[in-house]
Design a protein around this motif. Structure first.
Motif, PDB file in Angstrom:
ATOM      1  N   LYS A 788       0.828  -1.208   0.000  1.00  0.00           N
ATOM      2  CA  LYS A 788       0.000   0.000   0.000  1.00  0.00           C
ATOM      3  C   LYS A 788       0.859   1.253   0.000  1.00  0.00           C
ATOM      4  N   ASN A 789       2.133   1.131   0.407  1.00  0.00           N
ATOM      5  CA  ASN A 789       3.041   2.268   0.437  1.00  0.00           C
ATOM      6  C   ASN A 789       3.976   2.304  -0.756  1.00  0.00           C
ATOM      7  N   LEU A 790       3.739   1.485  -1.751  1.00  0.00           N
ATOM      8  CA  LEU A 790       4.533   1.563  -2.971  1.00  0.00           C
ATOM      9  C   LEU A 790       4.290   2.920  -3.632  1.00  0.00           C
ATOM     10  N   ALA A 791       5.362   3.628  -3.931  1.00  0.00           N
ATOM     11  CA  ALA A 791       5.206   4.949  -4.526  1.00  0.00           C
ATOM     12  C   ALA A 791       4.483   4.882  -5.861  1.00  0.00           C
ATOM     13  N   ILE A 792       4.709   3.825  -6.605  1.00  0.00           N
ATOM     14  CA  ILE A 792       4.075   3.700  -7.918  1.00  0.00           C
ATOM     15  C   ILE A 792       2.566   3.543  -7.806  1.00  0.00           C
ATOM     16  N   LEU A 793       2.084   3.144  -6.626  1.00  0.00           N
ATOM     17  CA  LEU A 793       0.647   3.026  -6.387  1.00  0.00           C
ATOM     18  C   LEU A 793       0.118   4.223  -5.611  1.00  0.00           C
ATOM     19  N   LYS A 794       0.822   4.596  -4.548  1.00  0.00           N
ATOM     20  CA  LYS A 794       0.329   5.677  -3.699  1.00  0.00           C
ATOM     21  C   LYS A 794       0.469   7.031  -4.371  1.00  0.00           C
ATOM     22  N   LYS A 795       1.498   7.193  -5.182  1.00  0.00           N
ATOM     23  CA  LYS A 795       1.727   8.440  -5.910  1.00  0.00           C
ATOM     24  C   LYS A 795       1.476   8.248  -7.399  1.00  0.00           C
ATOM     25  N   ALA A 796       0.487   7.436  -7.728  1.00  0.00           N
ATOM     26  CA  ALA A 796       0.222   7.129  -9.139  1.00  0.00           C
ATOM     27  C   ALA A 796      -0.105   8.388  -9.928  1.00  0.00           C
ATOM     28  N   ALA A 797      -0.772   9.329  -9.317  1.00  0.00           N
ATOM     29  CA  ALA A 797      -1.150  10.553 -10.040  1.00  0.00           C
ATOM     30  C   ALA A 797       0.078  11.304 -10.522  1.00  0.00           C
TER      31      ALA A 797
END
Length: 1676
Positions: A788-797
């Protein structure tokens, strides 16, 4: 079962993660030993002979030589649990040479081990057996605050910690503490002040040196250098420390230099102290003590202290056997020396002080040294200047306003600005850009979270280059030049003095120059910037960093180009632009890992631990590894270095560099590696996630890929690191040479060059984001691994926006043929076949066109999106489909897959468009070629033709993504898609193949060749229009999923400029449209400066709008704000004229029509020269109106016609003149009445203003009169021909009849006044004339008006209060009743009217507000004339009757005037006088009347001007009354009662004052009937006659209660008894204008109240008033 299942899952996870392996050396026969622990290991740390382990659940284990533990004499082979830390969650551990430290989740650091040098931070203990908390308190804070600790690092004799504010604290012994002190050991934590205010990211401790990784902001420009610096160390003489609540500015500068500029190396090798450490002069007192301590710290007295240390110290000394030939200069346990030291020591110091007057070189010596140095380093220095170029804005500039960079001071290259961007954690904004035609341009570093524009300037001496560390090409030439430049001046000083001050800037890039160029005012921004970095850098860490070092440097481990010690932290300049993400320190060497997977090393290289054999090694050099090896973790031990890297496969590999250790014995062999050697057993360990080193030991933390989760994470991280290295190479080896080449601009042209710069800037942002992501993945692998803290997911925008921002400009560059034009300069740079591009793409194909190579190279980053989607899909397989993690990964996978398809489609569209323009033969359409324009559809072979076109006509249609083009011969027509409507048509004339196209200025039909073509074009146009409406005009809000609608909306928002002749020629409209016409809110701007902002309907202004029109005569604007209808001003509005006049009122057909007010004069200020309020007809005054001529001091109230006074009217002046009569041709003409302030009156004929001409009667105040013919102007000489009558000869009756002048007979009747105001109110209710309309429609209009006005109020800056909003909500409820109106219904109606009249949004509220305005305009100021009283009263009565007519229209069931409403049984006897009246009949109820219903609402607003008129009219009577009141009130109560004839039985004998009974004495005053007196005094605070009568009634009740208390309850009044008592109370009440109060009550009292009990009471009060006027007071 659940517990067993959970236990099995934990056991499985433990087996998969956290396996720890230990070994020594690099021999092929080395076999790592697995440390067996019941739990997975999260982190580890190694000392000389011991280690510390941290498990994932926060437990700490120790192993090795733990001699500080009681009873632990032998080495602990198996890890031992530190029980004192059980129950606490440990987050990190560190191991020094012989001590350990741990940080818990509550921010507390625990230490244990050896504490001889104070390295454990505890007092009175040489050995600390168990982890013990260390108290760290910020003593500068008020009150004292505990320092929260994030991380800890341990050295040989010292400990460093990182606080929650990202500041460094230290304790222990030695210069490696970074503290300005001579008292060692330091056992209490102290802040490293030299790093205060900087954002420290990481700390590391070597044996006797320290490192810190610091987040760096932009350096100050060269023009902003601080002059207040030390001549020796170049440090600021003033320090500024930003605290939570205050700023500390100190001038206590302490120079860290203690080394001479010359012969430093020879002095360093001797056993004697360096001459650089000799004192400047003889010292005494505190200065002598400080300097003595400094000398002892670097003194030679080592032997005397070695006998007192524990055996571990000898082992430590033995670890330096490789350096036995060199005697260590530095004292390992400095001793503080005070002024009480032995005389021998003092004499020795004084002798040293006399050898040289100053420990520092004088000015001449410095100049000589700089001259010698200049010959050797001038060329390298100029090269360094050229590579640095112009620097980005200083931090003090960026901290003022981070968004202020949208307005750069000078022109800037956009691409270069973004190309050098640093720490861009938010990627959603592209910096605004401009260009500058300069051949010699450079790239500069960039910081902050926004893309800051960087200035481009010419380099000195014509050299050009760049200084972007992110774009380092990794070549040997660059490193060689840096090394030469540093080595050339390695012994200059600790701050590396250059010929110029440019290098001085680098040391403060992490802190603004507070005291230069006004930087002091930005001190407060440091803390906020630090906090912001901490918050945003969690998932996407900063890549713009600096490495600072301090401590002992005899092996060059500080990296400053010399072997000198540093007492305070100093920045390693050569690493400032290398994107260092991690620093580690061995015993005598240091390592720095960069985001580009490169490792820099410096320090001791005797045993190959640096990974290279470069000599000298006092500056950072690249560790030599094979090409394609990407290092992503490092560790440093005593004489070795361990590297964790990516190889050809996903599984990580290990490299070892340093001394070989004899197998089985753990002893040193003296052999070492020349370059890092691959450890053959690394593939057997599994997926290694971290390495650790210390002493001679190595540790590797490995995971097993049981479920595939670990392998997938490593695959993602490895691919991202490789991707970033490739992007960095493209940026440094392709983009930078092209951008700095002159021929690129000439080949591309200006527009394409700007596109190329934009592409380069977006590429740099994408590269930077990739580097941040790669760094974050490394941290993710070594920590919790919560997906859940993967940057590619959490900062997808951020990722999606960055890729979209890159894809758009890249396609634009392709459309304009940029890649073909870029071939020539690329071949000049990289060879004819552009082999470098082919190498970077790793293509195996040959004979690829250079343009295709460049195209593939620049589109290569977009292919990485599919890798994201593939790896995320693979990662989701590791979770259950019902888990939250699975869903989140699937959502991210879908986002990147859709984005990949989108950018792929964008590329295909760009290629198709480029091919279209390449093959298109019509040169006339070349002007249509725009970068953002894409081809969607083209009519071929007349598949779409214009209806009714000629046989030989040539018509073609081209559909782009923003416009439909109709090409015809040599001309073409462009129809923007945002304002294009298409619909299929099928009629007999056109057939089934027609399409109707509607634009703002025309409509036409086209015919398709087949139904298939018709459907294709219809879908294409609708889809293109819908995309344009979804994207908007900025082209940046691309939808990932695309539109699913069958056709675009008919109503839309768009912008269009009209071109055809007509009212709107060259006008631009922006707003809502409906089927080709403006409809809704919008803004229309004409080319001549006219602007309309408001609502439209069917293409015309309709509704509420704001219109401005320039007036060239006055150079100002005419402005109208109000209502429109069918393109014309219609309704209520306000018009501001350029002349200064202001009209507020009704309009019709662009003319003033209806009720309105016109103010003229000085820009319609309060001192305006005139104001007119009244009725207008066709832009002219007509009907009743008030004209206040402020300049003349006259006010006209009467009828108007054609802008002239015509008919009956009244004029009053500021001199007291009053005229009423006929007017004609704008002047007094005809019969009239003229009155003066002294009661002189003339009634007769007038011919001009104030000119008498004809028969008349002149009455003099004494009663005499002239009757005859008068000629002349009033106030001057008058000619009279007539009869003079003396009042002495008239009878009393004749005098009385003659004195009664009928004032008001010539005035306009009250019913004729303000008819336009009431007509406007009826019109708002939907009635054409008063009383003619439908009740339901009236209520509907009220609802619409309230809703629209409410919306206007919401859109306006002035928001409604909560009470106003509630009132509007309550007005939305219509009072309902069935059948006859009851008393309850009447009360509901009354309450509704109160609310409606309180808000001007309601028609009744607007009416009341307007009436109040015109009433005050009439009777305030000059209009405050006593002759106007009767007209003012009649006007109020007229208001009441006409408003009551409106109320009865809204509530038809309400009885007529004087109607009776029976009282319900529940409400019987509770009717208040304030809103109802009682009848005299036996049946109680409410008598309906306009005064009772409306006067409480209206009169309070009109009371001040009305009562003023009453006081003016009764002025003479009031003077008599008040004089008598003052005389009689001088008497005591009993005397006054006697005088008034009050019977003695009514005299109060005693009274109660505050509960105390007091007797009434002869001299008592103002005590009798005090309650009744106070009640009567409230008559002045009441407004309506009913309220005033109620006060009178309460007064009588109070009198009755007082008398009944004295005479009994059976007492009954007679008028003879009541009148004198009431007269006494009136006198004691002292009502100032009682006559005015009586007159007001008498004039406005309801007829129903004139008879009965209240009428009698009022008559009594009136009689008292007249009695007081005629009372004889002479007896007093």
């Amino acid at each position: 079962m659940e517990e067993q299942k959970r236990y099995s899952e934990e056991e499985k996870t433990s087996e998969e993660r956290g396996a720890l392996y230990r070994w020594q050396g690099y021999s092929c026969t080395v076999s790592p030993e697995k440390l067996l622990l019941p739990r997975a290991v999260h982190h580890a740390a190694l000392g000389i002979n011991h280690g510390v382990l941290l498990t994932e659940d926060g437990l700490v284990y120790s192993f090795g030589d733990l001699y500080w533990r009681p009873g632990m004499k032998l080495q602990a082979v198996s890890p031992v649990l530190e029980n004192s830390l059980r129950g606490q969650r440990v987050l990190g551990v560190s191991a020094g040479s012989f001590h350990c430290a741990a940080v818990t989740d509550d921010g507390v650091v625990h230490t244990w081990g050896e504490n001889v040098d104070g390295q454990c931070g505890l007092s009175d203990l040489r050995l600390v057996p168990n982890p013990t908390p260390v108290s760290i308190v910020d003593e500068e804070a008020v009150p004292l605050k505990r320092v929260w600790i994030l991380d800890v690092a341990c050295g040989a004799q010292h400990t460093l910690v990182l606080s929650g504010k990202h500041e460094a604290w230290s304790w222990g012994t030695g210069c490696q503490l970074g503290l300005v002190t001579n008292m060692f050991p330091v056992r209490r934590a102290q802040k490293v002040e030299h790093l205060s205010g900087r954002h420290v990211l990481q700390i590391a401790c070597g044996g006797f040196h320290s490192l810190a990784l610091v987040h760096s902001l932009a350096p100050p420009e060269s023009s902003q250098q601080c002059l207040d610096t030390c001549d020796q160390c170049r440090q600021p003489l003033y320090t500024v420390v930003d605290k939570d609540d205050h700023v500390i500015i100190s001038d206590n500068h302490y120079c860290p230099l203690g080394v001479e500029l010359t012969d430093a190396k020879e002095d360093q090798r001797s056993n004697q102290g360096s001459p650089a450490f000799k004192p400047k002069t003889e010292l005494s007192g505190p200065d002598q003590q400080v300097f003595a301590g400094l000398l002892e710290d670097f003194g030679p007295d080592q032997k005397a202290l070695d006998d007192n240390i524990c055996p571990s110290r000898k082992a430590l000394d033995g670890s330096y056997q490789g350096d036995a030939a060199k005697v260590e200069t530095f004292h390992q346990e400095p001793v503080s020396v005070s002024t009480t030291d032995s005389s021998a020591v003092l004499q020795k110091r004084q002798k040293r002080a006399r050898t040289k007057s100053s420990p520092y070189p004088d000015e001449q010596a410095l100049k000589d040294y700089l001259k010698r140095m200049s010959d050797q380093s001038l060329s390298e220095h100029l090269e360094a200047i050229s590579t640095e170029g112009s620097r980005p804005p200083s931090r003090q500039t960026s901290l003022k306003d981070r968004r202020r960079m949208e307005q750069p001071d000078k022109t800037m290259f956009p691409a270069l600005a973004a190309l050098a961007m640093r720490d861009a954690t938010e990627m959603s904004v592209i910096a605004p850009v401009t260009t500058q035609s300069s051949a010699n341009s450079v790239l500069s570093s960039q910081t902050g979270h926004d893309a800051l524009p960087i200035q481009i300037s010419e380099a000195k001496n014509g050299a050009s280059g760049d200084s972007d560390g992110a774009c380092d090409d990794g070549t040997a030439e660059n490193h060689s030049s840096e090394r030469k430049s540093l080595e050339a001046n390695k012994s200059a000083s600790l701050s590396d003095i250059r010929l110029e001050d440019t290098d001085r800037l680098s040391r403060t890039r992490s802190l603004p120059g507070f005291l230069s160029q006004g930087g002091l005012k930005n001190v407060g921004a440091v803390t906020s910037a630090t906090s912001e970095i901490s918050q945003k850098g969690h998932l996407l860490p900063s890549l713009y960093t600096e490495v600072w070092s301090w401590g002992r440097g005899q092996e060059g481990q500080l990296g400053h180009g010399d072997s000198l010690p540093r007492l305070q932290p100093l920045c390693i300049k050569s690493l400032s632009n290398k994107e260092v993400i991690k620093v580690v320190a061995g015993s005598n060497h240091s390592l720095a890992l960069t985001a580009q997977c490169q490792v820099y090393s410096w320090g001791s290289s005797k045993l190959g631990q640096l990974g290279h054999m470069n000599s000298p090694s006092t500056v950072p050099h690249l560790v030599k590894v094979s090409e394609g090896i990407r290092v992503w973790d490092v560790a440093a031990g005593q004489t070795h270095t361990l590297l964790l890297a990516d190889g050809d496969c996903i599984q990580p590999i290990l490299y070892y560099s340093g001394e070989q250790v004899q197998e089985g014995r753990g002893s040193q062999t003296g052999t070492c590696t020349q370059t890092p050697a691959l450890l053959p057993f690394c593939m057997n360990l599994g997926y290694v996630s971290g390495v650790f080193a210390g002493g001679l030991t190595c540790l590797a933390l490995a995971d097993q890929n049981v479920t595939g989760f670990t392998g997938t994470l490593h695959e993602l991280a490895s691919a991202e690191r490789k991707f970033y290295c490739t992007l960095s190479s493209v940026k440094s080896q392709i983009l930078r040479p092209l951008l700095t080449r002159d021929s690129v601009g000439s080949c591309l042209g200006q527009s394409s060059m700007q596109l190329f710069q934009t592409v380069a800037g977006c590429f740099s942002r994408l590269c930077h984001l990739t580097g941040q992501h790669a760094t974050s993945l490394t941290s993710f692998l070594q920590n919790s691994r919560d997906v859940k803290n993967l940057a590619i997911l959490k900062k997808a925008a951020i990722f999606i926006d960055t890729y979209k921002e890159y894809s758009g400009p890249l396609g634009n560059f392709l459309v304009m043929g940029g890649f073909q034009a870029l071939v020539k300069p690329s071949q000049e740079c990289f060879g004819k076949k552009v082999e470098l591009a082919q190498k970077l793409l790793e293509l195996k194909e040959k004979n690829v066109l250079p343009s295709d190579l460049l195209l593939s190279l620049f589109y290569m980053p977009l292919q990485h999106l599919r890798d994201y989607a593939r790896v995320l899909l693979k990662l989701s397989a590791c979770f259950h489909v019902s888990s939250v993690e699975y869903q989140r990964i699937q959502d991210g996978c879908l986002q990147y897959e859709v984005l990949a398809r989108l950018v792929s489609k964008q590329r295909k569209d760009a290629e198709a468009t480029h091919s279209f323009w390449k093959n298109f033969s019509g040169k006339s359409l070349e002007a249509l070629r725009k970068p953002s324009r894409r081809l969607l559809c083209e009519s071929v072979n007349k598949d779409l033709t214009l209806q009714n076109s000629g046989r030989f006509s040539v018509n073609s249609f081209i559909l782009f993504n923003d416009a439909l083009v109709h090409a015809q011969f040599s001309s073409h027509f462009i129809y923007p898609l945002a304002t294009l409507w298409v619909e299929p048509i099928s009629d007999e004339n056109v057939g089934l193949l027609g399409l109707k196209l509607t634009t703002p200025e025309e409509s036409f039909s086209v015919l398709a060749c087949s139904p298939l073509e018709k459907g294709r074009w219809l879908r294409a146009i609708n889809q293109a229009v819908d995309d344009v409406l979804g994207v908007g005009q900025n082209g940046r809000d691309l939808s990932l999923s695309g539109s699913q609608r069958a056709e675009p909306p008919i109503s839309r928002t768009a912008t269009y400029t009209f071109a055809k002749e007509g009212r709107l020629k060259d006008a631009t409209y922006s707003g809502r449209w409906l089927s080709g016409k403006p409809h809704g809110k919008g803004t229309l701007k004409w080319s001549d400066g006219r602007v309309y902002c408001g609502t439209f309907k069917n293409g015309l202004e309709d509704g509420f709008g704001d219109y401005m029109m320039p007036n060239k005569t006055f150079n100002r604007f005419d402005r109208y704000k109000g209502h429109w209808k069918e393109g014309k001003m219609h309704g209520f509005g306000t018009y501001w004229y350029a002349t200064g006049e202001v009209y507020e009122g009704s309009f019709q057909e662009n003319q003033r029509h209806g009720h309105g007010m016109l103010s003229s004069g000085r820009l319609a200020s309060p001192s305006s020269s005139s104001v007119f309020v009244g009725h207008w007809l066709s832009d002219k005054k007509a009907g009743y109106g008030i004209f206040d001529d402020i300049t003349k001091g006259e006010k006209y109230m009467g009828m108007w016609l054609e802008d002239q006074r015509q008919g009956s009217g009244v004029v009053v002046t500021q001199f007291g003149l009053y005229y009423e009569g006929a007017f004609g041709n704008n002047k007094m003409m005809g019969p009239g009445l003229l009155l003066c302030d002294d009661d002189t009156a003339f009634e007769g004929e007038f011919s001009e203003d104030w000119v008498l001409n004809g028969k008349g009667v002149l009455t003099i105040p004494n009663g005499d009169l002239f009757e005859g013919v008068f000629v002349g102007e009033w106030g001057t000489e008058l000619k009279v021909a007539g009869t003079f009558l003396k009042s002495l000869y008239e009878t009393e009756t004749e005098q009385k009849d003659r004195k009664t002048l009928q004032v008001g007979c010539y005035a306009v009747p009250a019913e004729q006044k303000w008819k336009a105001v009431f007509e406007e109110c009826w019109r708002r209710l939907g009635c054409e004339s008063p009383g003619r309309g439908e009740n339901d429609r009236a209520w509907e209009n009220i609802a619409v008006i309230l809703t629209n006005r409410h919306r206007q109020q919401i859109d306006s800056p002035q928001t409604l209060s909560r009470s106003q909003r509630k009132m509007l909500e309550s007005l939305e409820v219509i009072p309902q009743h069935s059948g006859p109106v009851t008393a309850d219904d009447y009360d509901i109606i009354r309450r509704y009217l109160i609310k409606a009249c309180d808000t001007p949004l309601h028609p009744l509220g607007w009416l009341l507000e307007t009436l109040v305005t015109v009433y005050r305009m009439t009777y305030v100021g000059v209009g405050s004339n006593r002759r106007l009283l009767r007209q003012a009263v009649e006007e109020i009565q007229s208001y009441l009757s006409r408003i009551f007519q409106l109320v009865r229209f809204l509530f038809p069931a309400l009885p007529e005037e004087g109607g009776f409403i029976p009282e319900s049984s529940e409400r019987a006897g509770s009717v208040s006088l304030t809103h109802s009246s009682q009848s005299d009949s036996s049946k109680e109820g409410v008598i309906v009347s306009s005064p009772s219903l409306l006067l409480p609402i209206l009169l309070p607003r009109l009371y001040p001007p009305l009562f003023t008129l009453y006081t003016l009219e009764r002025e003479r009577e009031e003077e008599l009354y008040w004089d008598c009141v003052l005389r009689l009130n001088r008497q005591p109560d009993q005397s006054l009662l006697t005088f008034l004839g009050v019977p003695q039985k009514f005299w109060p004998v005693s009274i109660s004052i505050l509960g105390e009974i007091k007797e009434v004495l002869p001299n008592t005053k103002d005590t009798c009937f005090a309650t009744a007196v106070e009640t009567l005094q409230q008559i002045s605070t009441a407004f309506t006659p009913a309220d005033k009568l109620q006060v009178i009634q309460l007064t009588f009740e109070d009198i009755t209660q007082d008398v009944q208390a004295m005479l009994g309850q059976d007492f009954l009044w007679s008028m003879d008894d009541l009148f004198p008592i009431f007269l006494y109370i009136v006198l004691r009440a002292r009502i100032r204008n009682l006559g005015s109060e009586v007159s007001l009550i008498e004039d406005l009292m309801e007829p129903a109240l004139q008879h009965g009990e209240l009428g009698l009471m009022f008559t009594t009060l009136k009689a008292c008033y007249y009695q007081i006027q005629h009372e004889k007071t002479t007896c007093f």
